[in-house]
Design a protein around this motif. Structure first.
Motif, PDB file in Angstrom:
ATOM      1  N   ALA A 192       0.838  -1.201   0.000  1.00  0.00           N
ATOM      2  CA  ALA A 192       0.000   0.000   0.000  1.00  0.00           C
ATOM      3  C   ALA A 192       0.874   1.252   0.000  1.00  0.00           C
ATOM      4  O   ALA A 192       0.591   2.228  -0.699  1.00  0.00           O
ATOM      5  N   GLU A 193       1.964   1.201   0.772  1.00  0.00           N
ATOM      6  CA  GLU A 193       2.870   2.357   0.797  1.00  0.00           C
ATOM      7  C   GLU A 193       3.505   2.574  -0.583  1.00  0.00           C
ATOM      8  O   GLU A 193       3.671   3.707  -1.038  1.00  0.00           O
ATOM      9  N   MET A 194       3.839   1.463  -1.257  1.00  0.00           N
ATOM     10  CA  MET A 194       4.377   1.588  -2.622  1.00  0.00           C
ATOM     11  C   MET A 194       3.359   2.227  -3.552  1.00  0.00           C
ATOM     12  O   MET A 194       3.705   3.044  -4.400  1.00  0.00           O
ATOM     13  N   LEU A 195       2.089   1.841  -3.363  1.00  0.00           N
ATOM     14  CA  LEU A 195       1.035   2.421  -4.199  1.00  0.00           C
ATOM     15  C   LEU A 195       0.962   3.939  -4.002  1.00  0.00           C
ATOM     16  O   LEU A 195       0.807   4.693  -4.969  1.00  0.00           O
ATOM     17  N   MET A 196       1.113   4.373  -2.747  1.00  0.00           N
ATOM     18  CA  MET A 196       1.069   5.818  -2.482  1.00  0.00           C
ATOM     19  C   MET A 196       2.203   6.534  -3.213  1.00  0.00           C
ATOM     20  O   MET A 196       2.005   7.617  -3.769  1.00  0.00           O
ATOM     21  N   ILE A 197       3.408   5.927  -3.203  1.00  0.00           N
ATOM     22  CA  ILE A 197       4.539   6.550  -3.903  1.00  0.00           C
ATOM     23  C   ILE A 197       4.237   6.645  -5.393  1.00  0.00           C
ATOM     24  O   ILE A 197       4.408   7.697  -6.022  1.00  0.00           O
ATOM     25  N   LYS A 198       3.753   5.533  -5.956  1.00  0.00           N
ATOM     26  CA  LYS A 198       3.468   5.528  -7.401  1.00  0.00           C
ATOM     27  C   LYS A 198       2.383   6.547  -7.743  1.00  0.00           C
ATOM     28  O   LYS A 198       2.478   7.265  -8.729  1.00  0.00           O
ATOM     29  N   ASP A 199       1.340   6.615  -6.906  1.00  0.00           N
ATOM     30  CA  ASP A 199       0.264   7.575  -7.158  1.00  0.00           C
ATOM     31  C   ASP A 199       0.770   9.010  -7.093  1.00  0.00           C
ATOM     32  O   ASP A 199       0.402   9.852  -7.917  1.00  0.00           O
ATOM     33  N   SER A 200       1.631   9.282  -6.091  1.00  0.00           N
ATOM     34  CA  SER A 200       2.108  10.659  -5.954  1.00  0.00           C
ATOM     35  C   SER A 200       2.957  11.047  -7.165  1.00  0.00           C
ATOM     36  O   SER A 200       2.876  12.175  -7.653  1.00  0.00           O
ATOM     37  N   VAL A 201       3.740  10.104  -7.677  1.00  0.00           N
ATOM     38  CA  VAL A 201       4.554  10.402  -8.866  1.00  0.00           C
ATOM     39  C   VAL A 201       3.662  10.615 -10.091  1.00  0.00           C
ATOM     40  O   VAL A 201       3.873  11.520 -10.895  1.00  0.00           O
ATOM     41  N   LYS A 202       2.627   9.767 -10.178  1.00  0.00           N
ATOM     42  CA  LYS A 202       1.693   9.895 -11.301  1.00  0.00           C
ATOM     43  C   LYS A 202       1.032  11.283 -11.294  1.00  0.00           C
ATOM     44  O   LYS A 202       0.933  11.957 -12.323  1.00  0.00           O
ATOM     45  N   ILE A 203       0.606  11.700 -10.111  1.00  0.00           N
ATOM     46  CA  ILE A 203      -0.058  13.006  -9.991  1.00  0.00           C
ATOM     47  C   ILE A 203       0.926  14.140 -10.287  1.00  0.00           C
ATOM     48  O   ILE A 203       0.587  15.118 -10.953  1.00  0.00           O
ATOM     49  N   LEU A 204       2.163  13.966  -9.810  1.00  0.00           N
ATOM     50  CA  LEU A 204       3.177  15.001 -10.084  1.00  0.00           C
ATOM     51  C   LEU A 204       3.421  15.151 -11.584  1.00  0.00           C
ATOM     52  O   LEU A 204       3.572  16.250 -12.107  1.00  0.00           O
ATOM     53  N   LYS A 205       3.455  13.996 -12.260  1.00  0.00           N
ATOM     54  CA  LYS A 205       3.648  14.016 -13.718  1.00  0.00           C
ATOM     55  C   LYS A 205       2.539  14.823 -14.382  1.00  0.00           C
ATOM     56  O   LYS A 205       2.780  15.652 -15.257  1.00  0.00           O
ATOM     57  N   ARG A 206       1.306  14.578 -13.923  1.00  0.00           N
ATOM     58  CA  ARG A 206       0.169  15.265 -14.505  1.00  0.00           C
ATOM     59  C   ARG A 206       0.214  16.770 -14.203  1.00  0.00           C
ATOM     60  O   ARG A 206       0.041  17.601 -15.073  1.00  0.00           O
ATOM     61  N   LYS A 207       0.524  17.100 -12.932  1.00  0.00           N
ATOM     62  CA  LYS A 207       0.514  18.515 -12.531  1.00  0.00           C
ATOM     63  C   LYS A 207       1.617  19.315 -13.207  1.00  0.00           C
ATOM     64  O   LYS A 207       1.442  20.473 -13.561  1.00  0.00           O
ATOM     65  N   SER A 208       2.794  18.694 -13.357  1.00  0.00           N
ATOM     66  CA  SER A 208       3.935  19.448 -13.876  1.00  0.00           C
ATOM     67  C   SER A 208       4.070  19.293 -15.388  1.00  0.00           C
ATOM     68  O   SER A 208       4.805  20.036 -16.028  1.00  0.00           O
TER      69      SER A 208
END
Lengths: 150, 330
Positions: free
Chosen positions: B47-63
């Motif tokens: 689950a913690e790995m999923l949070m890391i992957k999600d945060s990177v995915k969102i960062l990609k979208r935002k930036s």
């Protein structure tokens, strides 16, 4: 720029600010909850003896099994940890605590395999109870033998 | 030791948070929140790995930056072998460095990324940081379902992850300088009192940063420590005055003390802790306020207890460290 840290002074500040635990309150909670568990056990034993005419020794064993089952079951459902954190030592000291300690450790490691996970970690918390329980039982047995003649 | 940067910028950030944080003071500011501790995965670590992957995915979208434009990834978490960061990093397929300074890792990442960005071959660095309440409980304390009673001074590990992009191309928030802290041991052995373990290290790093930059606390719009909790915050203020004769006033706050609504969320005891605690406050509320120009000059101090249960069982006291990062709205 090097400052010699005054560790005693720091400790003084820490102990001044850190809140003290209310030991009396915790002890009272534990006493009453632990007492309730004892009472529950006694009720089960009495019912078994009177209503099912089971002799005292067997009734005690069945009572222990029932209490172990209840606590393991509640641990499995995920409730028991909430009770434990509220009941202080009241649920940990009786037999319920021992069962819960094993069940929670087994749940924790169930994803790491039957042998390497559950097998190797089941006694992580309960191991000390078994080890020192056995050792103290031995010494008390010896004392009992010499003082009261077996 | 303070290092000044000329052109290092914090470009974009994303945060994801667990269920307890989603009820906290910044619940509306996280990019994504989860309903439970498993987050649909098999284990808490996954689950913690999923949070890391999600945060990177969102960062990609935002930036709007794709991963193959990222020169380097730096990852950190609280677990042995930096497990979840490194296992997640495999999926990113980019050069990777794993770092660990317990809860001080957030600022450690700024320090390392900033210094690498001075090298012009590296143009942007993506940093990830995470913690999960139950993976931490399991590693540092008792089985999750055991629920051993905790004292009021204990803090609650934040469940969440953050990803942020540092670059040497100009953007709105500049990383002005960083101060590398010195590990300290103040003879505290209480594993439930992380605030007391870390407050001394925070005081030393703040003192050194102010000294090296010739500033005093009033020069900053906000001084924000990582995860001392309400009692650690008090200890820091009092010790700072006593030992260094520096008064921290209303512009000082502690992320651990404000991340949760402590009135309603009794189980967090003295407040939040963990590597994700400071980023979940700084990269949301504080960063928004910096972008709005409500805050211009901010000093953040991530504090870490370099604790090991093994050494604790061997009766050694717990060392701590604090790193500082000074940021400015340009």
């Amino acid at each position: 720029m090097v400052i010699n840290l005054n560790k005693d002074n720091y400790k003084k500040i820490v102990s001044k600010i850190t809140p003290k635990e209310n030991k009396v309150k915790n002890a009272l909670i534990s006493f009453f909850i632990g007492g309730l568990i004892g009472m529950l056990g006694q009720i089960i034993v009495t019912i078994l003896e009177n209503n099912y005419s089971i002799n005292h020794n067997d009734a005690t064993t069945i009572m222990i099994i029932i209490l172990i089952f209840i606590s393991c079951f509640l641990t499995g459902l995920g409730f028991f940890d909430n009770f434990v954190s509220k009941a202080k030592a009241g649920l940990i000291i009786p037999i319920t605590g021992f069962a819960h300690a094993m069940a929670s450790a087994m749940l924790e490691y169930k994803n790491e395999g039957l042998v390497t996970g559950i097998g190797m970690n089941a006694f992580k918390l309960a191991g000390s109870v078994i080890l020192y329980g056995t050792i103290s039982a031995y010494f008390f047995g010896v004392i009992k033998y010499f003082v009261f003649g077996g | 030791m303070t290092i000044n940067f000329d052109d290092i910028y914090l470009k974009e950030a994303s945060t994801v948070a667990g269920k307890e944080e989603a009820r906290g003071n910044y619940k509306n500011l996280y990019d994504k929140t989860y309903l439970d501790y498993y987050m649909g995965e098999k284990t808490f670590e996954q689950a913690e790995m999923l949070m890391i992957k999600d945060s990177v995915k969102i960062l990609k979208r935002k930036s709007g930056i794709s991963l193959n434009k990222v020169d380097l990834i730096i990852g950190s978490d609280l677990l042995n072998q930096n497990t979840v960061s490194s296992y997640s990093a495999v999926g990113f397929k980019r050069p990777y460095i794993g770092v660990y300074n317990a809860c001080a890792s957030f600022c450690e990442e700024f320090i390392i990324a900033g210094n690498l960005l001075i090298n012009k071959d590296i143009k942007n660095v993506l940093c990830t940081i995470s913690s999960h309440n139950l993976t931490a409980e399991r590693q540092y304390r008792n089985p999750v379902e055991y629920g051993a009673p905790k004292p009021n001074r204990s803090t609650f590990t934040v469940t969440g992850a953050a990803a942020f992009l540092l670059t040497n191309q100009k953007s709105k928030i500049k990383v002005d300088s960083v101060s590398i802290g010195t590990p300290l041991d103040l003879n505290i052995t209480d594993v439930y009192d992380m605030g007391a373990v870390m407050a001394g290290a925070a005081a030393k790093t703040i003192y050194e940063h102010l000294n090296d930059t010739n500033t005093n606390p009033d020069d900053y719009d906000l001084i924000l420590t990582g995860d001392l909790g309400v009692y650690g915050k008090k200890i820091l203020k009092e010790y700072m005055k006593d030992e260094y004769d520096i008064e921290l006033s209303d512009n000082y706050e502690d992320a651990g003390s404000i991340i949760y609504n402590r009135q309603k969320q009794k189980k967090v005891m003295a407040g939040g802790s963990g590597p994700a605690c400071l980023p979940l406050v700084f990269l949301t509320d504080v960063m928004d306020k910096m972008l709005n120009k409500q805050l211009k000059r901010v000093l953040i101090i991530a504090t870490g207890a370099l604790m090991s249960p093994t050494m604790n069982n061997q009766k050694l006291s717990i060392p701590s460290i604090a790193h500082a990062v000074e940021l400015r709205r340009v």
